[in-house]
Enzyme design. Structure first.
Site, PDB file in Angstrom:
ATOM      1  N   PRO A   2     -26.967  20.313  -9.408  1.00  0.00           N
ATOM      2  CA  PRO A   2     -27.793  19.909  -8.615  1.00  0.00           C
ATOM      3  C   PRO A   2     -29.137  19.851  -9.055  1.00  0.00           C
ATOM      4  O   PRO A   2     -29.533  20.608  -9.856  1.00  0.00           O
ATOM      5  CB  PRO A   2     -27.620  20.957  -7.395  1.00  0.00           C
ATOM      6  N   GLU A   3     -29.871  18.543  -8.526  1.00  0.00           N
ATOM      7  CA  GLU A   3     -31.396  18.707  -9.088  1.00  0.00           C
ATOM      8  C   GLU A   3     -32.253  18.838  -7.523  1.00  0.00           C
ATOM      9  O   GLU A   3     -31.469  19.285  -6.557  1.00  0.00           O
ATOM     10  CB  GLU A   3     -31.480  17.419  -9.652  1.00  0.00           C
TER      11      GLU A   3
END
Ligand SMILES: [Zn+2]
Length: 274
Positions: A2-3
């Site tokens: 996840p960013e």
């Protein structure tokens, strides 16, 4: 992994689920996830009777603000949180369980076990690793094209590599670096220090708008990633280059190419990005 947009989405959904709940006990089933303090029993003790007051995000980290302590959590590759009733069966790969006084449980699941958790006394979390080394938040007023120029003038790295390291600007990972570079029409292998002032202005704008649009759509969903309530992000349908190898560029029709830059799979349009 996840960013920023995915972590922001997890933050928002988790906030609705657990803010105001008080931790009655903690069960750590996989000790390596706990990085600070060293001792998992101490980790469990520090969270006892703590009420979660707020969940914040810094870069790709979630910060669980409690009464006296802050728990800093990084999901890394596959970490995820879910809220369950205490009598619900444990799913595989559940490594940390936060038991609440109301009978609910926040469970941390992580197939790869790469996630990390640190606890700090409230107010001191920014002073120690892992947060101390982080660069600017992309949505902060301090983050400007000049900041990029100052940081890049001192590096011999390629632009993709320079944007991934979290020391200048935080929150970008493999997906959003590729997307921002496409929007800025910059080839991912260009040397960061060779970018012109105009290119940096365009790149700065591309970074901010790409991340903002992704936040607004709940992030992307790549592989197993889902947000705190198990929904998939909608930005995946908007991706211009990431995961689109051999598909036509939405701007010019040229096939999107995948190469390796700094050890990371990298997607770009060989016609639009120079
Ligand atoms: Zn193109």
């Amino acid at each position: 992994m996840p960013e920023l947009p995915e972590v922001e989405t997890v933050k928002r959904t988790l906030s609705e689920l657990v803010v105001g709940k008080t931790i009655s006990s903690v069960t750590v089933k996989w000790a390596n996830i706990i990085k600070e303090p060293d001792d998992t029993k101490q980790f469990e003790m520090l969270l006892l009777n703590q009420t979660i007051r707020e969940i914040r995000r810094r870069g790709k980290f979630l910060l669980f603000e409690c009464d006296d302590v802050v728990m800093v959590s990084h999901l890394r590759m596959e970490g995820r949180y879910g809220l369950y009733k205490k009598d619900e069966e444990l799913t595989p790969h559940t490594h940390v369980i936060f038991h609440f006084t109301d009978g609910d449980e926040l469970r941390y699941q992580d197939v790869r076990k790469f996630g990390t958790m640190h606890i700090f006394p409230k107010g001191s979390e920014e002073g120690g690793l892992p947060l101390a080394q982080l660069g600017m938040e992309p949505f902060s007023e301090q983050f400007t094209a000049e900041v990029l120029q100052a940081a890049f003038s001192k590096t011999n790295r390629k632009i993709k590599v320079a944007l991934l390291d979290q020391k200048t600007v935080v929150g970008l990972g493999n997906i959003y670096v590729d997307e921002a570079l496409f929007r800025a029409r910059i080839h991912p292998e260009r040397l960061a220090q060779a970018l012109s002032e105009e290119e940096l202005i365009v790149l700065h704008h591309a970074i901010v708008t790409t991340l903002q649009e992704a936040v607004d759509l709940g992030g992307s969903s790549i592989k197993s990633y889902v947000n705190g309530q198990g929904e998939m992000g909608l930005f995946q349908q908007k991706l211009d280059v990431y995961g689109r190898k051999n598909e036509p560029c939405r701007q010019c029709g040229t096939e999107i190419v995948k190469i390796v830059v700094g050890g990371r799979g990298t997607h770009y349009c060989p016609n639009c990005q120079i």
